[in-house]
Design an enzyme around this catalytic site. Structure first.
Site, mmCIF file in Angstrom:
data_model
loop_
_atom_site.group_PDB
_atom_site.id
_atom_site.type_symbol
_atom_site.label_atom_id
_atom_site.label_comp_id
_atom_site.label_asym_id
_atom_site.label_seq_id
_atom_site.Cartn_x
_atom_site.Cartn_y
_atom_site.Cartn_z
ATOM 1 N N ASP A 93 0.822 -1.202 0.000
ATOM 2 C CA ASP A 93 0.000 0.000 0.000
ATOM 3 C C ASP A 93 0.863 1.263 0.000
ATOM 4 O O ASP A 93 2.094 1.175 0.043
ATOM 5 C CB ASP A 93 -0.875 -0.041 1.272
ATOM 6 C CG ASP A 93 -2.305 0.325 0.961
ATOM 7 O OD1 ASP A 93 -2.508 1.186 0.106
ATOM 8 O OD2 ASP A 93 -3.203 -0.250 1.609
ATOM 9 N N ASP B 200 -10.529 2.457 -3.176
ATOM 10 C CA ASP B 200 -11.109 1.210 -2.660
ATOM 11 C C ASP B 200 -12.539 0.972 -3.159
ATOM 12 O O ASP B 200 -13.370 1.878 -3.165
ATOM 13 C CB ASP B 200 -11.139 1.237 -1.126
ATOM 14 C CG ASP B 200 -9.741 1.101 -0.547
ATOM 15 O OD1 ASP B 200 -8.760 1.161 -1.312
ATOM 16 O OD2 ASP B 200 -9.644 0.938 0.682
#
Ligand code: GLA
Length: 543
Positions: A158, A214
């Site tokens: 990430d 997301d």
């Protein structure tokens, strides 16, 4: 007749099964389950083991879903020597045992970290244990822990922590990848999670990279991710894929929406990571996820991402080769993101087929028989038809859209508002152009597979839109065209954007098979490029 159609279906299915088998060696998109969508950071040892067991029991592992990925939430800080430790309550026995448990079931284990100091969960989910556990400053030590000591096979990396430190993406991910290579002899499947197409460099480092923020279990989210991936087909292939994020199937979408979500993820060759609780997955969702024909489409040995060949109103038609490049079989999606039923009429010619074609619906798993002329279908709101099309004759392509081109200097990080990008323009073929190419030659558009059956002389017509005078220097715009390394500079072009779509012609010589065409400009901006068309010139008759 019915009998014949049934036979066609049987033959098709075995061809697709062969696809699944031969794809095993070609790094197809990752398939598995991941903890994030349902549980966020609230995971634990027992929960992961139950999901792994369910994946086996439900036949998902045997259908190809072999990864069990433990996303954010397992971190417990670092010890006094800087070694990663796991969460004291959620994973009191550490990670090695659970990775062994997954491996013992014939599956692979995936994990999560951050390119900076802190995990996203420490920022968005108040997970204090995620502070200071990212790769930054611990590259070799963490790589050793994840892959040698714990035994993971996959990692998603990430960028929340790195974002805050104002680090540079390519540098960060390169440093982490070289640390992984240094400490680990095994081939690790790596995913870059920067929530936008990061740039062409990602292909050299990762098997897949996220292209969007997301996902969540709503139609708006699924739709917006699909729209972000429509013009990124040039960057996928040969074992590297645009990652559309984990699946929200089994989490409340309507049945049409689930079919669209799964069908488009499959035809776009996205990784397929199931995100629901497998112990309570609805039967219909499970059946969809196990559809062998859609899985074969996703795991197809060519590993291509379908591209947009037709866009009218709100509807899109996407297509890609399967099984063999430029063969007789292709897959297409008729995608209706709108809120009402839409009729699609797709000329077979637009899919590069002449004569009749045999059509199969891969979602319904039924044969639709033979068509000639065009495919006609009504597609419900938020729906899709995913078709396998087997034609008699494969036609030579006549058009190459700018939005199919690979742009070596493109990224979607939004850091350079003057960067090359895909830009809608009403009236452009497919409704899209590529804007801001030029000013240096590397900033061009590139088509590597411009196909000519026999080779020879062609007339190339480039359609373009002059740039806006207030935006960029326009007076010295030009277009440079390079065909297999041979460059032509076109200076005599229209400079007034009010003229809309303009055309310029040039003769080109193509070799038999694949050719590389590049369009750009070395010193000035190039106009916005819409597409180019090729028309074969007949050789003069000998007397
Ligand atoms: C980011 C990623 C998600 C998930 C979380 C974990 O938001 O995009 O997929 O991994 O971090 O915190």
């Amino acid at each position: 007749m019915k009998h014949m159609l049934f036979l066609a279906g049987t033959v098709l299915f075995s061809a697709l099964s062969v696809g699944i088998m031969s794809a095993q060696t070609a790094n197809p998109p990752v398939m598995g389950w991941s903890s994030w969508n349902t549980y966020r950071v609230n995971i634990n040892d027992e929960l992961i083991r139950k999901q792994a067991d369910a994946a086996v029991r439900l036949g998902l592992r045997d259908a190809g879903y072999i990864y069990i990925n433990i996303d954010d939430g397992f971190f417990g800080g670092r010890d006094s020597e800087g070694n990663l430790i796991t969460h004291p309550e959620r994973f009191p026995d550490g990670m090695k045992g659970i990775v062994d448990y997954i491996h013992a079931r014939g599956m692979k284990a995936g994990t999560y970290s951050d390119a900076g100091c802190n995990t996203c969960g420490s920022i968005w989910d108040n997970d204090i244990h995620g502070v200071g556990v990212g790769f930054y400053g611990h590259e070799l030590q963490d790589a050793d822990m994840f892959f040698n000591k714990w035994g993971f096979d996959f990692i998603k990396i990430d960028y929340c922590g790195a974002d805050k430190l104002a680090l540079e993406e390519q540098e960060r991910y390169s440093a982490i990848c070289s640390a992984i290579k240094d400490v680990c002899g095994r081939d690790i499947s790596l995913n870059i999670c920067r929530w936008a197409f990061p740039g062409t460099w990602a292909r050299d480092l990762a098997r897949s990279w996220r292209i969007s923020p997301d996902i969540n279990p709503s139609w708006a989210s699924v739709r917006s991710i699909i729209s972000r991936n429509l013009y990124l087909s040039a960057y996928a292939g040969e074992g590297h894929y645009n990652d559309m994020d984990m699946l929200e199937i089994g989490r409340g979408l309507s049945s049409d929406e689930e079919q669209t979500h799964f069908g488009i993820w499959c035809i776009m060759s996205s990784p397929l990571l199931i995100g629901c609780d497998l112990t309570s997955i609805p039967e219909q969702s499970l059946e969809l996820l196990k559809n062998p024909e859609l899985i074969a489409l996703n795991q197809d040995p060519l590993g291509l991402q379908a591209y947009v060949v037709q866009h009218s109103g709100e509807g899109y038609v996407l297509v890609k080769d399967i099984l063999e490049k430029r063969g007789q079989v292709r897959a297409a999606a008729l995608y209706n993101p709108s809120d009402t039923t839409m009729h699609f009429s797709v000329p077979l010619e637009a899919l590069e087929f002449g004569g009749k074609a045999e059509i199969r619906d891969l979602v319904a798993r039924t044969s639709l028989g033979k068509v000639s002329g065009s495919i006609e279908a009504d597609v419900p709101a938020h729906g899709v038809k995913i078709l396998r099309i087997e034609g008699k004759e494969r036609l030579e392509p006549e058009i190459y859209e700018a939005e199919w081109a690979m742009l070596p200097m493109f990224n979607d990080l939004g850091k350079n508002f003057k960067g090359i990008n895909y830009r809608p323009f009403e009236g452009a073929s497919g409704g899209m152009t590529v804007s801001r190419s030029g000013s240096r030659w590397e900033n061009h558009l590139e088509w590597d597979e411009v196909y000519s059956t026999k080779g020879g002389k062609y007339e190339m017509t480039i359609s373009y839109v002059p740039v806006e005078p207030d935006e960029r220097e326009v007076n010295d715009q030009c277009i440079e065209v390079e065909v297999n390394g041979q460059k032509t500079v076109l200076k005599d072009i229209v400079r007034d954007r009010a003229e809309g779509i303009c055309r310029i012609f040039l003769p080109v010589e193509l070799q038999r098979g694949y050719n590389t065409v590049r369009i750009g400009s070395s010193y000035t901006w190039a106009p916005d490029i819409d597409c180019f068309r090729l028309r074969k010139l007949q050789a003069p008759r000998m007397r």
